[in-house]
Design a protein around this motif. Structure first.
Motif, PDB file in Angstrom:
ATOM      1  N   GLY A 130       0.821  -1.195   0.000  1.00  0.00           N
ATOM      2  CA  GLY A 130       0.000   0.000   0.000  1.00  0.00           C
ATOM      3  C   GLY A 130       0.857   1.248   0.000  1.00  0.00           C
ATOM      4  O   GLY A 130       2.059   1.205  -0.240  1.00  0.00           O
ATOM      5  N   LEU A 131       0.234   2.374   0.302  1.00  0.00           N
ATOM      6  CA  LEU A 131       0.929   3.648   0.270  1.00  0.00           C
ATOM      7  C   LEU A 131       1.774   3.928   1.506  1.00  0.00           C
ATOM      8  O   LEU A 131       2.717   4.700   1.448  1.00  0.00           O
ATOM      9  CB  LEU A 131      -0.090   4.787   0.098  1.00  0.00           C
ATOM     10  N   PHE A 132       1.444   3.331   2.647  1.00  0.00           N
ATOM     11  CA  PHE A 132       2.172   3.640   3.873  1.00  0.00           C
ATOM     12  C   PHE A 132       3.681   3.418   3.729  1.00  0.00           C
ATOM     13  O   PHE A 132       4.467   4.315   4.047  1.00  0.00           O
ATOM     14  CB  PHE A 132       1.618   2.842   5.052  1.00  0.00           C
ATOM     15  N   PRO A 133       4.132   2.267   3.226  1.00  0.00           N
ATOM     16  CA  PRO A 133       5.583   2.071   3.097  1.00  0.00           C
ATOM     17  C   PRO A 133       6.236   3.075   2.143  1.00  0.00           C
ATOM     18  O   PRO A 133       7.373   3.473   2.344  1.00  0.00           O
ATOM     19  CB  PRO A 133       5.736   0.646   2.569  1.00  0.00           C
ATOM     20  N   VAL A 134       5.513   3.488   1.115  1.00  0.00           N
ATOM     21  CA  VAL A 134       6.053   4.462   0.163  1.00  0.00           C
ATOM     22  C   VAL A 134       6.286   5.798   0.850  1.00  0.00           C
ATOM     23  O   VAL A 134       7.374   6.380   0.781  1.00  0.00           O
ATOM     24  CB  VAL A 134       5.101   4.636  -1.049  1.00  0.00           C
ATOM     25  N   PHE A 135       5.255   6.322   1.527  1.00  0.00           N
ATOM     26  CA  PHE A 135       5.398   7.600   2.205  1.00  0.00           C
ATOM     27  C   PHE A 135       6.361   7.503   3.378  1.00  0.00           C
ATOM     28  O   PHE A 135       7.095   8.453   3.666  1.00  0.00           O
ATOM     29  CB  PHE A 135       4.041   8.136   2.652  1.00  0.00           C
ATOM     30  N   ASP A 136       6.411   6.368   4.049  1.00  0.00           N
ATOM     31  CA  ASP A 136       7.356   6.181   5.147  1.00  0.00           C
ATOM     32  C   ASP A 136       8.781   6.269   4.623  1.00  0.00           C
ATOM     33  O   ASP A 136       9.642   6.921   5.221  1.00  0.00           O
ATOM     34  CB  ASP A 136       7.097   4.838   5.834  1.00  0.00           C
ATOM     35  N   GLN A 137       9.052   5.637   3.502  1.00  0.00           N
ATOM     36  CA  GLN A 137      10.391   5.665   2.925  1.00  0.00           C
ATOM     37  C   GLN A 137      10.765   7.077   2.476  1.00  0.00           C
ATOM     38  O   GLN A 137      11.885   7.531   2.719  1.00  0.00           O
ATOM     39  CB  GLN A 137      10.471   4.689   1.743  1.00  0.00           C
ATOM     40  N   VAL A 138       9.848   7.788   1.834  1.00  0.00           N
ATOM     41  CA  VAL A 138      10.119   9.153   1.383  1.00  0.00           C
ATOM     42  C   VAL A 138      10.392  10.059   2.584  1.00  0.00           C
ATOM     43  O   VAL A 138      11.365  10.820   2.599  1.00  0.00           O
ATOM     44  CB  VAL A 138       8.952   9.699   0.531  1.00  0.00           C
ATOM     45  N   PHE A 139       9.553   9.985   3.599  1.00  0.00           N
ATOM     46  CA  PHE A 139       9.736  10.816   4.786  1.00  0.00           C
ATOM     47  C   PHE A 139      11.070  10.514   5.466  1.00  0.00           C
ATOM     48  O   PHE A 139      11.834  11.422   5.802  1.00  0.00           O
ATOM     49  CB  PHE A 139       8.585  10.610   5.775  1.00  0.00           C
ATOM     50  N   THR A 140      11.359   9.236   5.664  1.00  0.00           N
ATOM     51  CA  THR A 140      12.591   8.843   6.339  1.00  0.00           C
ATOM     52  C   THR A 140      13.808   9.322   5.555  1.00  0.00           C
ATOM     53  O   THR A 140      14.765   9.849   6.129  1.00  0.00           O
ATOM     54  CB  THR A 140      12.635   7.317   6.539  1.00  0.00           C
ATOM     55  N   SER A 141      13.772   9.180   4.250  1.00  0.00           N
ATOM     56  CA  SER A 141      14.881   9.621   3.409  1.00  0.00           C
ATOM     57  C   SER A 141      15.091  11.127   3.525  1.00  0.00           C
ATOM     58  O   SER A 141      16.220  11.593   3.695  1.00  0.00           O
ATOM     59  CB  SER A 141      14.602   9.249   1.956  1.00  0.00           C
ATOM     60  N   MET A 142      14.022  11.903   3.467  1.00  0.00           N
ATOM     61  CA  MET A 142      14.128  13.357   3.574  1.00  0.00           C
ATOM     62  C   MET A 142      14.573  13.769   4.974  1.00  0.00           C
ATOM     63  O   MET A 142      15.367  14.700   5.132  1.00  0.00           O
ATOM     64  CB  MET A 142      12.808  14.014   3.189  1.00  0.00           C
ATOM     65  N   TRP A 143      14.071  13.103   5.982  1.00  0.00           N
ATOM     66  CA  TRP A 143      14.427  13.424   7.365  1.00  0.00           C
ATOM     67  C   TRP A 143      15.920  13.181   7.601  1.00  0.00           C
ATOM     68  O   TRP A 143      16.599  13.997   8.227  1.00  0.00           O
ATOM     69  CB  TRP A 143      13.585  12.568   8.308  1.00  0.00           C
ATOM     70  N   GLU A 144      16.437  12.068   7.084  1.00  0.00           N
ATOM     71  CA  GLU A 144      17.836  11.733   7.288  1.00  0.00           C
ATOM     72  C   GLU A 144      18.763  12.677   6.529  1.00  0.00           C
ATOM     73  O   GLU A 144      19.890  12.914   6.961  1.00  0.00           O
ATOM     74  CB  GLU A 144      18.097  10.284   6.887  1.00  0.00           C
ATOM     75  N   ARG A 145      18.327  13.237   5.404  1.00  0.00           N
ATOM     76  CA  ARG A 145      19.162  14.144   4.624  1.00  0.00           C
ATOM     77  C   ARG A 145      19.076  15.596   5.119  1.00  0.00           C
ATOM     78  O   ARG A 145      19.884  16.422   4.714  1.00  0.00           O
ATOM     79  CB  ARG A 145      18.757  14.112   3.149  1.00  0.00           C
ATOM     80  N   SER A 146      18.089  15.900   5.945  1.00  0.00           N
ATOM     81  CA  SER A 146      17.911  17.287   6.381  1.00  0.00           C
ATOM     82  C   SER A 146      19.025  17.696   7.339  1.00  0.00           C
ATOM     83  O   SER A 146      19.632  16.869   8.018  1.00  0.00           O
ATOM     84  CB  SER A 146      16.551  17.457   7.059  1.00  0.00           C
ATOM     85  N   LYS A 147      19.272  18.979   7.348  1.00  0.00           N
ATOM     86  CA  LYS A 147      20.290  19.526   8.229  1.00  0.00           C
ATOM     87  C   LYS A 147      19.669  20.649   9.044  1.00  0.00           C
ATOM     88  O   LYS A 147      18.974  21.495   8.488  1.00  0.00           O
ATOM     89  CB  LYS A 147      21.456  20.055   7.409  1.00  0.00           C
ATOM     90  N   PRO A 148      19.922  20.686  10.345  1.00  0.00           N
ATOM     91  CA  PRO A 148      19.396  21.794  11.160  1.00  0.00           C
ATOM     92  C   PRO A 148      19.949  23.131  10.673  1.00  0.00           C
ATOM     93  O   PRO A 148      21.115  23.211  10.287  1.00  0.00           O
ATOM     94  CB  PRO A 148      19.883  21.493  12.564  1.00  0.00           C
ATOM     95  N   VAL A 149      19.121  24.134  10.741  1.00  0.00           N
ATOM     96  CA  VAL A 149      19.552  25.473  10.300  1.00  0.00           C
ATOM     97  C   VAL A 149      19.887  26.314  11.503  1.00  0.00           C
ATOM     98  O   VAL A 149      19.334  26.259  12.526  1.00  0.00           O
ATOM     99  CB  VAL A 149      18.441  26.159   9.489  1.00  0.00           C
TER     100      VAL A 149
END
Length: 52
Positions: A33-52
């Motif tokens: 379903g969609l949950f794993p897709v959005f979970d993967q996208v969110f996790t990927s973006m969260w891990e690449r983010s940098k505090p400002v």
């Protein structure tokens, strides 16, 4: 929201000026379903983010 329910609003780059739907998705580990897709996208973006 938690480990089994999320609220998402997908970005629609080709639909300028159109409101994208807001979805509540529940993880159903018994089926694909969609949950794993959005979970993967969110996790990927969260891990690449940098505090400002």
């Amino acid at each position: 929201m938690d480990g089994s329910t999320c609220v998402v609003q997908p970005y629609l780059p080709a639909a300028r000026g159109v409101d994208s739907p807001t979805l509540v998705i529940t993880d159903n580990t018994a089926a694909d379903g969609l949950f794993p897709v959005f979970d993967q996208v969110f996790t990927s973006m969260w891990e690449r983010s940098k505090p400002v």
